[in-house]
Design an enzyme around this catalytic site. Structure first.
Site, PDB file in Angstrom:
ATOM      1  N   GLU A 214       0.786  -0.842   0.093  1.00  7.32           N
ATOM      2  CA  GLU A 214       0.062   0.128   0.161  1.00  7.32           C
ATOM      3  C   GLU A 214       0.711   1.378   0.001  1.00  7.32           C
ATOM      4  OE1 GLU A 214      -2.977  -0.438   3.454  1.00  7.32           O
ATOM      5  OE2 GLU A 214      -3.776  -1.718   1.979  1.00  7.32           O
ATOM      6  N   GLU A 334      -6.331  -7.766  -1.677  1.00  7.81           N
ATOM      7  CA  GLU A 334      -6.635  -7.673  -0.494  1.00  7.81           C
ATOM      8  C   GLU A 334      -8.182  -7.246  -0.185  1.00  7.81           C
ATOM      9  OE1 GLU A 334      -4.551  -5.216   2.719  1.00  7.81           O
ATOM     10  OE2 GLU A 334      -3.284  -5.240   1.983  1.00  7.81           O
TER      11      GLU A 334
END
Length: 431
Positions: A214, A334
């Site tokens: 991320e 995810e």
């Protein structure tokens, strides 16, 4: 006194016992060698993952905690149990951390200094994944502070008096920190597994490398700083390891120059994070794009039905990008539905997951770029301390377990992998 006619049987019996001992001793070694020589690396053929000549659509999961739990004898068994459970569900890829920078059970104690005990734990994780026929997507650093992250690198540079800035974003532009990270990459990629004897860069058990979890660089909203870092680090990795696939680790947000920032991003703030899904994923050394799905964290006061509509739009948008702009597979690495929502009910999570699985299944049926999903996240019993609002402990009688098995079977059928021994046995039963 033994009769003479039995005398010849004694050496024969001894020979048979010896032969049986040799067989039992070397059977596992032979099977391991056979598996080692037959398994192929996952590759990219245009917009699809392929392995051994067949398309691969991924049904997998996240267990970030593998290396940490493999360090200590009393918790190491949980890694094997989780991998065994995942394999029984037909799951093919697990995403986990291959980093722990500074702090408790650190792999990298300080720049370029590694704890062999923790490296052996990672060796164990890879060897156990291999044993259970599960491949690993290994993440290389965290944008967040958990397990060190980019802030630990910045702190190291600051402590050694070479840091340009105390900003966490200096991880991306400070030459000293870039050198730290490259030294870590070299040590990891060339690591010879103490269990299997295979260097990481030569091990097909590893599905792919993920550059960073991320990434965000809010100090440069244009995205140039992060893009320059991605280009440099992916080129460096490929110079050492050109066998494995590579992805960035993006959440999937569109940047300030993308028209989709207004039509697809959850709100306005994601366009100001210094990332851009298409630009970052289009880097020449990136083999596939990665996307996350967390409407719970991205919106304020959105109903569950609105979240489902957003999920479909979000996924279809990125699949379209993969097909038209990137011409690369798109893996949703995810996703989850929080159990802390005020209106949360377990049946909502089942609908949420099914919605996501259906988009990928339709993509697989049409041989499109939506290449699979990785659930965030799976645990075993007794691990509540490592759980979060998205965690699931899989049980055979649980609807979520059955849903994930169903997805394994559906994807196996459309790719021709359902006839493989593991899936044939799993999918012959109704769940």
């Amino acid at each position: 006194m033994v009769p003479a006619r039995n005398g010849s049987a004694i050496p024969v019996l001894g020979f048979l016992i010896c032969a049986a001992f040799i067989y039992l001793s070397f059977r596992d070694l032979w099977l391991n060698h056979k598996w080692r020589t037959e398994i192929g690396f996952v590759k990219r053929n245009g917009t699809q993952f392929v392995v051994d000549g067949k398309a691969l659509y991924v049904n997998g999961w996240n267990s970030y905690w593998f290396m940490d739990h493999a360090v200590n004898e009393h918790s190491r068994y949980l890694v094997s149990e989780m991998l065994e459970t995942g394999a029984k569900m037909g799951l093919t890829v697990c995403r986990t951390w291959a980093f722990n920078d500074g702090g408790y059970n650190a792999l990298q104690i300080s720049p370029g200094r590694f704890d062999e005990r923790v490296f052996k734990a990672l060796d164990h994780v890879i060897a156990e994944a291999k044993k259970h026929d599960v491949r690993l997507l290994l993440c290389l650093v965290n944008n967040l502070q958990a397990y060190g992250g980019k802030s630990q690198y910045v702190q190291w540079a600051w402590q050694e008096g070479v840091g340009l800035s105390s900003s966490n974003d200096s991880f991306f532009f400070d030459p000293s920190i870039r050198k730290y990270f490259k030294n870590y990459l070299t040590a990891l990629l060339t690591r010879k597994n103490s269990v299997t004897g295979i260097e990481y860069r030569n091990d097909p058990t590893i599905f792919a490398w993920e550059l960073i979890n991320e990434p965000r660089c809010t100090s440069d909203v244009s995205g140039d700083t992060l893009q320059d870092w991605i280009d440099e680090m992916t080129g460096f990795i490929k110079s050492i390891d050109d066998k494995h696939l590579l992805t960035v680790g993006l959440e999937g947000f569109y940047g300030p120059n993308s028209p989709k920032r207004l039509t697809v991003n959850p709100e306005m703030w994601p366009s100001e994070l210094g990332t851009d899904f298409v630009r970052n994923s289009n880097s020449s050394n990136i083999d596939f794009a990665s996307v996350h799905i967390y409407p719970d964290h991205w919106f304020h006061n959105q109903t569950f039905e609105d979240k489902l509509k957003f999920v479909v739009k979000w996924m279809q948008s990125h699949i379209e990008d993969g097909m038209k702009e990137l011409k690369k597979p798109v893996l949703f690495t995810e996703f989850g539905l929080s159990n802390l929502n005020k209106d949360y009910e377990p049946s909502q999570r089942e609908r949420f997951y099914r919605t996501i699985f259906d988009v990928v299944y339709k993509s697989a049926k049409r041989r499109k770029v939506g290449a699979g999903t990785l659930v965030w996240q799976l645990f075993m019993e007794g691990m509540e301390g490592f759980n979060d609002e998205f965690g699931i402990v899989p049980h055979e009688q649980d609807p979520m377990y059955r849903l994930m098995v169903e997805q394994s079977c559906r994807l196996g059928k459309v790719t021709g992998r359902r006839e493989e021994h593991k899936l044939r046995k799993l999918c012959s039963h109704k769940h």
